[in-house]
Design a protein around this motif. Sequence first.
Motif, PDB file in Angstrom:
ATOM      1  N   LEU A  73      44.488 119.959  20.852  1.00  0.00           N
ATOM      2  CA  LEU A  73      44.386 120.044  22.314  1.00  0.00           C
ATOM      3  C   LEU A  73      45.597 119.394  22.984  1.00  0.00           C
ATOM      4  O   LEU A  73      46.133 119.894  23.978  1.00  0.00           O
ATOM      5  N   SER A  76      48.516 121.600  23.313  1.00  0.00           N
ATOM      6  CA  SER A  76      48.383 122.810  24.136  1.00  0.00           C
ATOM      7  C   SER A  76      49.105 122.642  25.472  1.00  0.00           C
ATOM      8  O   SER A  76      49.533 121.551  25.841  1.00  0.00           O
ATOM      9  N   LYS A  78      47.747 123.139  28.398  1.00  0.00           N
ATOM     10  CA  LYS A  78      46.812 122.701  29.431  1.00  0.00           C
ATOM     11  C   LYS A  78      46.716 121.167  29.439  1.00  0.00           C
ATOM     12  O   LYS A  78      46.724 120.541  28.386  1.00  0.00           O
ATOM     13  N   VAL A  80      45.259 117.487  29.324  1.00  0.00           N
ATOM     14  CA  VAL A  80      44.117 116.938  28.579  1.00  0.00           C
ATOM     15  C   VAL A  80      43.736 115.604  29.212  1.00  0.00           C
ATOM     16  O   VAL A  80      44.570 114.706  29.344  1.00  0.00           O
ATOM     17  N   ARG A 176      36.490 118.197  36.326  1.00  0.00           N
ATOM     18  CA  ARG A 176      36.895 119.594  36.523  1.00  0.00           C
ATOM     19  C   ARG A 176      36.980 119.939  38.015  1.00  0.00           C
ATOM     20  O   ARG A 176      37.821 120.750  38.422  1.00  0.00           O
ATOM     21  N   HIS A 183      41.566 120.388  29.798  1.00  0.00           N
ATOM     22  CA  HIS A 183      40.772 120.062  28.610  1.00  0.00           C
ATOM     23  C   HIS A 183      40.176 118.674  28.808  1.00  0.00           C
ATOM     24  O   HIS A 183      40.844 117.774  29.329  1.00  0.00           O
ATOM     25  N   ASP A 201      35.355 119.541  25.727  1.00  0.00           N
ATOM     26  CA  ASP A 201      36.025 120.281  24.653  1.00  0.00           C
ATOM     27  C   ASP A 201      35.876 119.579  23.302  1.00  0.00           C
ATOM     28  O   ASP A 201      35.635 120.235  22.292  1.00  0.00           O
TER      29      ASP A 201
END
Length: 661
Positions: A73, A76, A78, A80, A176, A183, A201
């Motif tokens: 993750l 990635s 995105k 985290v 969120r 993530h 996640d």
Amino acid sequence: MAHASRNKLVFTVKDKCKICYTCVRECPVKAIKVVNGQAEVISARCIGCGNCVTVCSQGAKTYLDSRSEVYNLLKSDKPVIAMVAPSFPAEFTEIEDYDIFVGMIKQLGFDKIIEVSFGADMISREYAEMVEKSDKPLISSDCPAIVYYIEHYYPDLVPLLATIASPMVASSRIVRKEYGDVHVVFIGPCVAKKAESDEIDEALTFYELRMMFEQSKITKRNAKPQKFDPPYAGKGAIFPVSRGLLQNLNKTDDISEGKIIVADGSKKFREAIEEMSEGTISDIHLELLSCEGCIMGPGMSKNGSRYARRTSIGRYVKGKLEKLDKDAWNKDIEKFKDLDFSQAFTPADRRTPMPDTNEIYKVMQSLNKFEDKDQLNCGACGYNTCQEHAIAILEGLSEIEMCLPFSIEKLHNSVEDLYISNTKLLNAKKALKQSEKLAHMGQLSAGIAHELNNPLGVITMYSNIILEEAKDDDPIKKDLQLIVEQTERCKKIVGGLLNFARKSQVNLSETNMEDFCKHSLKSIIAPENINCVFKSNMSNLFAMIDTDQMMQVLTNLEKNAIEAMPDGGQLTIELKGDDESIEINISDTGSGISKNNMDKIFTPFFTTKEMGKGTGLGLPLVYGIVKMHRGQIIVTSNDEKETGPTGTNFKIILPRNIINK
């Protein structure tokens, strides 16, 4: 949103399992299956509490490692965000400045670090409102292991679970909303969190976080201090300790109020749920934790002190509240108060049907538990009662050998059987050694006897001729009589040697053993100070024996017994028998045979009698005759008055029917 489908959270490292059954004993749902002495976790029954991980001293129980997934993750595109559980001060006690701790996590590559404590702040408001309005008892739902336990093993109580998300799930929804498409990785002390919800996640334990620090060589010395990211937490930081939820609600579990019961730990929470299920307690809210507070969770480092950890949390919360910007905190509360913090729970009954009572009884019998007093309920097998163990055996979860009293009894029986086998083997070896010795001596005796027989015959013949020719007043006549007498004695010795040496046949005939033994007593001359006793416990009096040879055996032993009692005593002949064999016991109350001589008594020419009174062939001859009858002769004797009555017993065991070979 319902919790995620659970993977295999906890499993066994087989080469480390030492078969101590501690995990069986401590598992609240008995999700441990013992196969060939190895304790395996049954994922379908496991509630992820991690209790087995905590209690296993050998490290044979471990949980799902999520580090590689988290590393992926972090690689990635995105962002985290790490959500850190409020129990972190209890784990990282060596870090005095928690800004350093935040810096260490960010150094791993996380973009934001927030405290789950703010999620706890939010759900505390939800709980306060629900407790005030609810007309039914509530069970707290912030511990996923408790939720799993109720869903799977007390599905009827699912409607009583507070329909409120856990602090972790609440924090995920807050993150969120605040940060958008990111993530989310939870970091805390709990194994069950790894499968609680699809809204995060991945989940790491504090122990996994420590290993990531070590792998990346991140220490408090090379990390830069940084602050937690907003929203900032308040009193929710005390959530991980027992009664943490109550303190957030400004409630108490004072017995005088009787509104809320707090139960933590695998035994206490089960007792509370059981009593609520039975209706023993009603109109009472339950605050339940699978562990003794989250600060004692399986994802924490082992051997930590509960109260030292609690003190660390208290110290952190006190300092946090002193520095808290209450206006900013209230603004964040207002900002997220309309967010949906509800959670739905679904019954998923995984209880197994109770086995048939007769089947349970059969298993109990196989464990040598025939009455209530046989059920020790010692718990050594890992189950509270013998009946629970029997049920586990029927369900294929346990093995009979797990019962310690049964295994000990079985071991004792095995040791006893081994002792008997060793004794029989030792006796057989002695008998074989004796037979070999007698065989060699027999060959030597036969040779000597044949060589001596002819010259002895000549001496006997000529000495008798000279004796007959000698006059009565001739002085030499007495000398000739002595020569004849001693020559006859020599012939008897030689005859004995031949009888001992030859492999004689036995001529079997059906014989009344009572009459036979009584007749043997009449064939000897017993002094007046010897009391002769005959006993018989035989129902079938007949057996097949060679009467001439067996009479020689009995009279020989009876004479020896009389000679062993010069001052008087009792000679006893006892007759016993069953369908297969007969037993003749010839015992005396004489001086006994010394231990040093016991191994020599059947050796040819060995005698304890005075010179000229014994040849040492009587007992070897007895031994040979008994063996030719396919029987056994066993001698027991005591010559030490300090240890008990002195005397000797010869036990002769003969088969009733023998094939004459």
